[in-house]
Write a protein that holds these residues in place. Structure first.
Motif, PDB file in Angstrom:
ATOM      1  N   ASP A 109      -0.365   3.770  -3.654  1.00 49.70           N
ATOM      2  CA  ASP A 109      -1.572   4.555  -3.358  1.00 49.70           C
ATOM      3  C   ASP A 109      -2.698   3.592  -3.022  1.00 49.70           C
ATOM      4  O   ASP A 109      -2.451   2.413  -2.757  1.00 49.70           O
ATOM      5  CB  ASP A 109      -1.923   5.547  -4.480  1.00 49.70           C
ATOM      6  CG  ASP A 109      -2.611   4.880  -5.670  1.00 49.70           C
ATOM      7  OD1 ASP A 109      -2.702   3.630  -5.702  1.00 49.70           O
ATOM      8  OD2 ASP A 109      -3.068   5.613  -6.562  1.00 49.70           O
ATOM      9  N   GLN A 110      -3.940   4.078  -3.007  1.00 52.88           N
ATOM     10  CA  GLN A 110      -5.047   3.211  -2.584  1.00 52.88           C
ATOM     11  C   GLN A 110      -5.237   2.012  -3.509  1.00 52.88           C
ATOM     12  O   GLN A 110      -5.858   1.020  -3.116  1.00 52.88           O
ATOM     13  CB  GLN A 110      -6.358   4.018  -2.490  1.00 52.88           C
ATOM     14  CG  GLN A 110      -7.378   3.371  -1.539  1.00 52.88           C
ATOM     15  CD  GLN A 110      -8.833   3.654  -1.890  1.00 52.88           C
ATOM     16  OE1 GLN A 110      -9.139   4.385  -2.823  1.00 52.88           O
ATOM     17  NE2 GLN A 110      -9.738   3.065  -1.129  1.00 52.88           N
ATOM     18  N   GLN A 111      -4.743   2.097  -4.720  1.00 51.00           N
ATOM     19  CA  GLN A 111      -4.932   0.995  -5.674  1.00 51.00           C
ATOM     20  C   GLN A 111      -4.059  -0.205  -5.310  1.00 51.00           C
ATOM     21  O   GLN A 111      -3.363  -0.770  -6.152  1.00 51.00           O
ATOM     22  CB  GLN A 111      -4.585   1.451  -7.092  1.00 51.00           C
ATOM     23  CG  GLN A 111      -5.495   2.500  -7.681  1.00 51.00           C
ATOM     24  CD  GLN A 111      -5.114   2.840  -9.118  1.00 51.00           C
ATOM     25  OE1 GLN A 111      -5.636   2.285 -10.066  1.00 51.00           O
ATOM     26  NE2 GLN A 111      -4.174   3.754  -9.274  1.00 51.00           N
ATOM     27  N   MET A 112      -4.077  -0.581  -4.078  1.00 49.21           N
ATOM     28  CA  MET A 112      -3.248  -1.672  -3.563  1.00 49.21           C
ATOM     29  C   MET A 112      -3.881  -3.023  -3.909  1.00 49.21           C
ATOM     30  O   MET A 112      -5.005  -3.291  -3.505  1.00 49.21           O
ATOM     31  CB  MET A 112      -3.178  -1.487  -2.042  1.00 49.21           C
ATOM     32  CG  MET A 112      -2.554  -2.616  -1.266  1.00 49.21           C
ATOM     33  SD  MET A 112      -2.880  -2.295   0.531  1.00 49.21           S
ATOM     34  CE  MET A 112      -2.520  -3.926   1.198  1.00 49.21           C
ATOM     35  N   PRO A 113      -3.172  -3.858  -4.647  1.00 47.65           N
ATOM     36  CA  PRO A 113      -3.756  -5.159  -4.995  1.00 47.65           C
ATOM     37  C   PRO A 113      -3.756  -6.104  -3.798  1.00 47.65           C
ATOM     38  O   PRO A 113      -2.902  -5.999  -2.917  1.00 47.65           O
ATOM     39  CB  PRO A 113      -2.826  -5.699  -6.085  1.00 47.65           C
ATOM     40  CG  PRO A 113      -1.946  -4.547  -6.476  1.00 47.65           C
ATOM     41  CD  PRO A 113      -1.855  -3.665  -5.271  1.00 47.65           C
ATOM     42  N   GLY A 160       0.802  -1.226   0.000  1.00 50.15           N
ATOM     43  CA  GLY A 160       0.000   0.000   0.000  1.00 50.15           C
ATOM     44  C   GLY A 160       0.830   1.267   0.000  1.00 50.15           C
ATOM     45  O   GLY A 160       0.347   2.337   0.383  1.00 50.15           O
TER      46      GLY A 160
END
Lengths: 240, 240
Positions: free
Chosen positions: B51-55, B48
């Motif tokens: 950014d928020q686009q954490m897989p 993370g």
């Protein structure tokens, strides 16, 4: 024109993730298999008698001449139409990925009571179900729910929603996950939930939304039972 | 700008379904975790720190400022860009549903060697793996592969492709399924394949495509091994 939702009668199951979106948006829909003659209509699709758009399994949604298979695909399609998805592509792609993680978690929840296979009875795999449930509660549940907690905490618009500053279908699905897990594993969830305060708060927010609340009080919302995904077998829950 | 594919080094795994699409289209891409320093770059996303686009897990694909999680989501995104998806929405929605059925099948294949949980060793769940594999080969494999056979037979443009009259990413994924299943369960597949002649023919067509053939001969194509999804444990295959 009303959406047509096709899913087994008698259980919430995977269809419930779609129902929650339709109900929140107050969208017109027919729950086909719960209507007279509906099972026959559903069977025609599953037997490939309608056209090539034959689904592998319910749920599927008919929207005009589109037949859409799989919960995440259905919600990806409905999201913009029901105003339950971000406007921009980046957000829509991101929340679709989150929903696919929920799909994986739902499969693992189902596997807790059917580790040896979906075609055999639970009673014939109880010992293995206990082992799988223990691994799920100790390791997989914290990993998945800890992930959603982290995503909420990373939201630049605040942790009230999983993405941006308003409700998406993923918020509704997270509500359903908490509801189902509380039903299936009440003792484990009682002790676990303090570790996911943001998810728990989101659950409460969704539950009190007027359309969701009205739906939950209606007879369209079936109770959980031991034929669905979330099953309460006390022997699989956390021991005292 | 080159696509960035993030997936574990050392196995084909789920990343392979994405690689096959990129290779068929001859698209520029970096296989990040196989590059020097790539594991650290991948970890930043998984922790993370980007950014928020954490897989939740690899594979994920970076395309400009988009970070796309889950194989089916990645292929849904790449399909139109690589000319490996139908032009119209109806077709794109349909093939996305097919890919999600492949996702479910891949999970069930993985469960054949890990029925009690992904975090425990195979050696500690061999007995259960035998039971699960037997159920898979007797019931689930015919159900899934019979479904794809039927979809091929229902294609109004002919059974050479899963949809329409040209290649889509689903055709490539079906090729990979047959390759992997032959590796994992050679005896069972030897007797089973006569029941899915259209799928088998599709496998052969894909394999002989110039870009796929070149890729399979390259050292970018790792061999199957017992750390991936498709594992060859002779004791799980069909008995003599």
């Amino acid at each position: 024109m009303a959406y047509e939702l096709y899913y087994w009668d008698g259980i919430q199951g995977r269809g419930e993730f779609v129902r929650l979106a339709l109900e929140e948006a107050d969208a017109p829909y027919e729950d086909v298999a719960r209507s007279p003659g509906g099972m026959q209509r559903m069977s025609r699709f599953l037997e490939g008698k309608e056209d090539q758009q034959m689904p592998f399994a319910p749920p599927f949604l008919k929207d005009g001449d589109l037949v859409i298979s799989h919960v995440a695909n259905i919600l990806h399609h409905l999201g913009p139409r029901l105003d339950l998805a971000p406007d921009e592509e980046k957000g829509r792609t991101f929340v679709h990925g989150l929903q696919l993680t929920i799909t994986d978690l739902v499969t693992e929840i189902h596997d807790t009571h059917h580790p040896l296979g979906v075609d055999d009875y639970y009673e014939d795999q109880k010992t293995e179900a206990k082992a799988r449930s223990r691994a799920f509660l100790e390791s997989r549940l914290p990993k998945f729910m800890g992930y959603f907690e982290k995503i909420l905490s990373l939201n630049p618009a605040g942790p009230q929603h999983i993405y941006g500053d308003r409700l998406t279908y993923v918020d509704l699905s997270l509500f359903q996950l908490v509801e189902g897990l509380r039903y299936a594993f009440p003792k484990a969830m009682f002790s676990f939930e303090s570790r996911i305060p943001l998810v728990r708060a989101l659950h409460g927010t969704v539950k009190s939304r007027p359309n969701i609340n009205r739906y939950l009080e209606s007879d369209r919302r079936l109770p959980f039972n031991e034929s669905g995904i979330f099953r309460h077998y006390p022997e699989l829950d956390q021991p005292d």
